[in-house]
Scaffold this motif. Structure first.
Motif, PDB file in Angstrom:
ATOM      1  N   LEU A 216       0.835  -1.213   0.000  1.00  0.00           N
ATOM      2  CA  LEU A 216       0.000   0.000   0.000  1.00  0.00           C
ATOM      3  C   LEU A 216       0.860   1.250   0.000  1.00  0.00           C
ATOM      4  CD1 LEU A 216      -2.776  -1.102   2.520  1.00  0.00           C
ATOM      5  CD2 LEU A 216      -3.083  -0.628   0.088  1.00  0.00           C
ATOM      6  N   PHE A 217       1.976   1.206   0.740  1.00  0.00           N
ATOM      7  CA  PHE A 217       2.902   2.344   0.720  1.00  0.00           C
ATOM      8  C   PHE A 217       3.459   2.558  -0.688  1.00  0.00           C
ATOM      9  CE2 PHE A 217       7.314   3.868   0.896  1.00  0.00           C
ATOM     10  CZ  PHE A 217       7.116   5.104   1.501  1.00  0.00           C
ATOM     11  N   VAL A 218       3.852   1.459  -1.336  1.00  0.00           N
ATOM     12  CA  VAL A 218       4.372   1.551  -2.706  1.00  0.00           C
ATOM     13  C   VAL A 218       3.279   2.051  -3.650  1.00  0.00           C
ATOM     14  CG1 VAL A 218       5.307   0.231  -4.649  1.00  0.00           C
ATOM     15  CG2 VAL A 218       6.116  -0.239  -2.331  1.00  0.00           C
ATOM     16  N   MET A 219       2.060   1.557  -3.469  1.00  0.00           N
ATOM     17  CA  MET A 219       0.954   1.970  -4.336  1.00  0.00           C
ATOM     18  C   MET A 219       0.707   3.470  -4.249  1.00  0.00           C
ATOM     19  SD  MET A 219      -3.063   0.770  -4.290  1.00  0.00           S
ATOM     20  CE  MET A 219      -3.456   1.793  -2.845  1.00  0.00           C
ATOM     21  N   PHE A 220       0.621   3.997  -3.030  1.00  0.00           N
ATOM     22  CA  PHE A 220       0.370   5.429  -2.877  1.00  0.00           C
ATOM     23  C   PHE A 220       1.559   6.263  -3.370  1.00  0.00           C
ATOM     24  CE2 PHE A 220      -2.869   3.979   0.237  1.00  0.00           C
ATOM     25  CZ  PHE A 220      -3.955   4.664  -0.305  1.00  0.00           C
ATOM     26  N   THR A 221       2.764   5.713  -3.218  1.00  0.00           N
ATOM     27  CA  THR A 221       3.955   6.406  -3.736  1.00  0.00           C
ATOM     28  C   THR A 221       3.909   6.474  -5.252  1.00  0.00           C
ATOM     29  OG1 THR A 221       5.296   5.671  -1.855  1.00  0.00           O
ATOM     30  CG2 THR A 221       6.472   6.430  -3.812  1.00  0.00           C
ATOM     31  N   PHE A 222       3.645   5.332  -5.890  1.00  0.00           N
ATOM     32  CA  PHE A 222       3.584   5.279  -7.356  1.00  0.00           C
ATOM     33  C   PHE A 222       2.425   6.115  -7.891  1.00  0.00           C
ATOM     34  CE2 PHE A 222       5.968   1.003  -8.124  1.00  0.00           C
ATOM     35  CZ  PHE A 222       7.091   1.550  -7.525  1.00  0.00           C
TER      36      PHE A 222
END
Length: 376
Positions: free
Chosen positions: A58-64
């Motif tokens: 989820l952290f990667v998703m929001f970052t991307f």
């Protein structure tokens, strides 16, 4: 200033993603708690590990989601190089589990390079085809260099061996090439060249042949190659219309192999019944529809291919998994996106969704700017 304004993401796509992840965590706990208690003296063992990957994903998703999707066009060569090195490294020093060398150990967690390769090949093909433009219709200067790279990657993946991922990569490549404007004659030649190779690898190992053909009549080998599918069908049948209730599955009690991974859909069917599986399938189709809509609305050919490549990846995995669990398709060991236990798969799906959300943000920003300019 207006060029720096980012549009709103597709909130329905975001909501569906979080819903699928949440459902996956609930079903992983239900499917694995008994086994985890016996094997690790902790019923929360598997769901806690998956929860860590969910937070990372989820952290990667929001970052991307906050990174303009055009950035990936520049990063494509580096991503592909990393994938190639990781695929080579896993063959040299990877962890061997059940006869397959597919995992690298990083910080106590197993990392599957082939999962990352799915995204990197989507980015690479989208970038190089959008750059080539009309030259992609030329075989020698346009298509041939791409085919060489695809073949190298497929050979490295099948060497692990990972037949399911090889199929997914092949279908992803064909989809992106088709969208990118490849000459249909070349596509026919490509298919005629690759299909015999796929058939060879499918039939070259007896265990693989048994897995691929057992779905036709699993009762021919009820204690052998047909055992897993039979137990899966028992689970789906036991669930009936409304299921036996969360946590009440019988098949997960060491009857159904891989209940929390590749065959978690069978546990969903047993515990939530036809209604539960229908709702889960509906969520996936809504997700695919929203992702496809975001892709085709992109103003950039790279964004269109990138988005459709991601949606194809998730759709093919969904199709292969549900088809295998229900006995419609052969068993290929493909996990159910967002739902099956497995950190590499979950992080990949969430990272890919972040890129889709970035594409949707760009679409909304451009529409907002067009509306603003038309009112001036």
């Amino acid at each position: 200033m207006s060029g720096k304004i980012r549009g709103r993401p597709d909130f329905l796509l975001l909501f569906l993603t979080i819903l699928l992840v949440g459902n996956g965590l609930i079903m992983i706990f239900s499917a694995s708690s008994h086994m985890a208690l016996i094997e690790h003296d902790n019923p929360w063992y598997y769901v806690m590990k998956q929860g860590v990957f969910a937070l990372i994903g989820l952290f990667v998703m929001f970052t991307f989601m906050g990174i303009p999707f055009t950035w990936w066009k520049k990063a494509a060569p580096k991503l592909l190089l990393f994938s190639l090195l990781a695929l080579i490294l896993v063959l040299i020093g990877g962890v061997n589990i059940n006869g397959a060398r597919r995992w690298l150990v990083l910080g106590g967690f197993n990392f599957q390079p082939a999962e990352f390769t799915k995204l990197s090949i989507i980015v690479y093909l989208s970038a190089i085809i959008s750059k080539k433009g009309e030259r992609i219709r030329e075989f020698r200067r346009g298509l041939l260099p791409i085919l060489v790279m695809i073949v190298i990657i497929l050979l490295l993946v099948i060497k692990q061996p990972d037949f399911g991922t090889m199929l997914i990569l092949f279908f992803i490549a064909v989809a992106i090439l088709l969208i990118g404007g490849i000459d249909l004659r070349h596509l026919v030649i490509l298919s005629l060249g690759f299909i015999p190779i796929i058939i060879y690898f499918a039939f070259s190992k007896s265990y693989r042949l048994q897995r691929l053909t057992s779905f036709l009549n699993p009762m021919d080998s009820p204690q052998g190659s047909g055992y897993q599918l039979i137990q899966s069908l028992y689970a789906l049948g036991h669930g009936g219309l409304t299921g036996v209730g969360i946590g009440q599955s019988v098949q997960k009690l060491f009857y159904l192999p891989e209940a929390h991974t590749d065959f978690i859909f069978a546990v969903v069917g047993e515990e939530l019944g036809f209604v539960g599986t229908a709702l889960l399938i509906l969520m996936f189709f809504l997700f695919i529809w929203r992702g496809f809509t975001a892709a085709i609305r992109s103003y950039d050919p790279f964004g269109i291919m990138l988005g459709i490549g991601i949606i194809m990846m998730i759709f093919i995995q969904f199709l292969l998994n549900v088809g295998a669990v229900t006995g419609i398709l052969p068993i290929t060991g493909v996990p159910l996106p967002f739902t099956s236990y497995g950190g590499s798969s979950l992080v990949l799906c969430l990272a890919s969704t972040g890129i889709l959300l970035s594409i949707s943000r760009d679409n909304n920003r451009r529409r907002q700017e067009a509306t603003r300019n038309s009112t001036k």
